[in-house]
Motif scaffolding. Structure first.
Motif, PDB file in Angstrom:
ATOM      1  N   ASN A  95       5.633   0.030  -8.867  1.00  0.00           N
ATOM      2  CA  ASN A  95       5.254   0.336 -10.251  1.00  0.00           C
ATOM      3  C   ASN A  95       6.412   0.966 -11.026  1.00  0.00           C
ATOM      4  OD1 ASN A  95       2.664  -0.638  -9.885  1.00  0.00           O
ATOM      5  ND2 ASN A  95       1.838   1.362  -9.326  1.00  0.00           N
ATOM      6  N   ASP A  96       7.086   1.929 -10.407  1.00  0.00           N
ATOM      7  CA  ASP A  96       8.159   2.652 -11.093  1.00  0.00           C
ATOM      8  C   ASP A  96       9.373   1.774 -11.390  1.00  0.00           C
ATOM      9  OD1 ASP A  96       6.542   4.866 -10.974  1.00  0.00           O
ATOM     10  OD2 ASP A  96       7.666   5.856  -9.372  1.00  0.00           O
ATOM     11  N   THR A  97       9.667   0.842 -10.497  1.00  0.00           N
ATOM     12  CA  THR A  97      10.865   0.013 -10.670  1.00  0.00           C
ATOM     13  C   THR A  97      10.575  -1.313 -11.350  1.00  0.00           C
ATOM     14  OG1 THR A  97      10.587  -1.037  -8.505  1.00  0.00           O
ATOM     15  CG2 THR A  97      11.948   0.972  -8.598  1.00  0.00           C
ATOM     16  N   ASN A 124       0.811  -1.223   0.000  1.00  0.00           N
ATOM     17  CA  ASN A 124       0.000   0.000   0.000  1.00  0.00           C
ATOM     18  C   ASN A 124       0.841   1.268   0.000  1.00  0.00           C
ATOM     19  OD1 ASN A 124      -2.322  -1.503   0.014  1.00  0.00           O
ATOM     20  ND2 ASN A 124      -2.761  -1.190   2.174  1.00  0.00           N
ATOM     21  N   ARG A 125       1.898   1.287   0.786  1.00  0.00           N
ATOM     22  CA  ARG A 125       2.663   2.524   0.953  1.00  0.00           C
ATOM     23  C   ARG A 125       3.830   2.661  -0.007  1.00  0.00           C
ATOM     24  NH1 ARG A 125       1.994   3.966   7.260  1.00  0.00           N
ATOM     25  NH2 ARG A 125      -0.117   3.188   7.427  1.00  0.00           N
ATOM     26  N   GLY A 150       3.649   1.197  -3.138  1.00  0.00           N
ATOM     27  CA  GLY A 150       3.111   0.776  -4.427  1.00  0.00           C
ATOM     28  C   GLY A 150       3.706   1.527  -5.597  1.00  0.00           C
ATOM     29  N   ASP A 151       3.934   2.836  -5.444  1.00  0.00           N
ATOM     30  CA  ASP A 151       4.531   3.623  -6.524  1.00  0.00           C
ATOM     31  C   ASP A 151       5.951   3.164  -6.824  1.00  0.00           C
ATOM     32  OD1 ASP A 151       2.241   5.113  -6.779  1.00  0.00           O
ATOM     33  OD2 ASP A 151       2.969   6.780  -5.555  1.00  0.00           O
ATOM     34  N   VAL A 152       6.684   2.792  -5.779  1.00  0.00           N
ATOM     35  CA  VAL A 152       8.039   2.275  -5.978  1.00  0.00           C
ATOM     36  C   VAL A 152       7.970   0.978  -6.776  1.00  0.00           C
ATOM     37  CG1 VAL A 152      10.083   1.331  -4.812  1.00  0.00           C
ATOM     38  CG2 VAL A 152       8.942   3.368  -3.893  1.00  0.00           C
TER      39      VAL A 152
END
Length: 126
Positions: free
Chosen positions: A85-87, A78-79, A81-83
């Motif tokens: 997706n980006d990596t 949850n916290r 998630g952007d990492v």
């Protein structure tokens, strides 16, 4: 036992080992949350006046009183998630990478937190 805040990470167990879990206890209003946030700020700013604090590669500061996640994996997903997706990393790979580092978990508000399996999950990681 009572210790100076700068000495918290130098504490040893009765058998002279570094403890896996340190607990701060005091009645409400004595500054436990303020103290834990001070540790986070000193780690982020790379201030070295708390011995051994800068030995940790990763610091997780988790406020349990407002926690909605039930497990460490759910929190990472949850916290971070952007990492992910980006990596292009999978949750399992990221967790594997994280757990190979020296990590300091600071859990605030455990006495006010609803009972869930999150605390047991973190204790299992240690």
């Amino acid at each position: 036992k009572n210790v100076d805040y700068r000495e918290i990470l130098k504490q040893q167990t009765k058998s002279n080992k570094t403890p896996k879990v340190l607990t701060l206890t005091a009645t409400g209003g004595n500054g436990k949350t303020t103290y834990t946030r001070l540790i986070v700020c000193k780690w982020a700013k790379k201030e070295g006046d708390i011995p051994h604090l800068l030995d940790f590669s990763i610091l997780f500061f988790i406020e349990l009183r407002n926690l909605s996640e039930a497990s460490f994996s759910e929190l990472v997903e949850n916290r971070l998630g952007d990492v992910l997706n980006d990596t292009g990393l999978s949750l399992q790979k990221l967790t594997h990478v994280i757990l190979r580092q020296k990590i300091l978990f600071i859990l605030d508000g455990q006495d006010e937190a609803p009972q869930n399996d999150f605390l047991k999950d973190i204790l299992g990681l240690t």
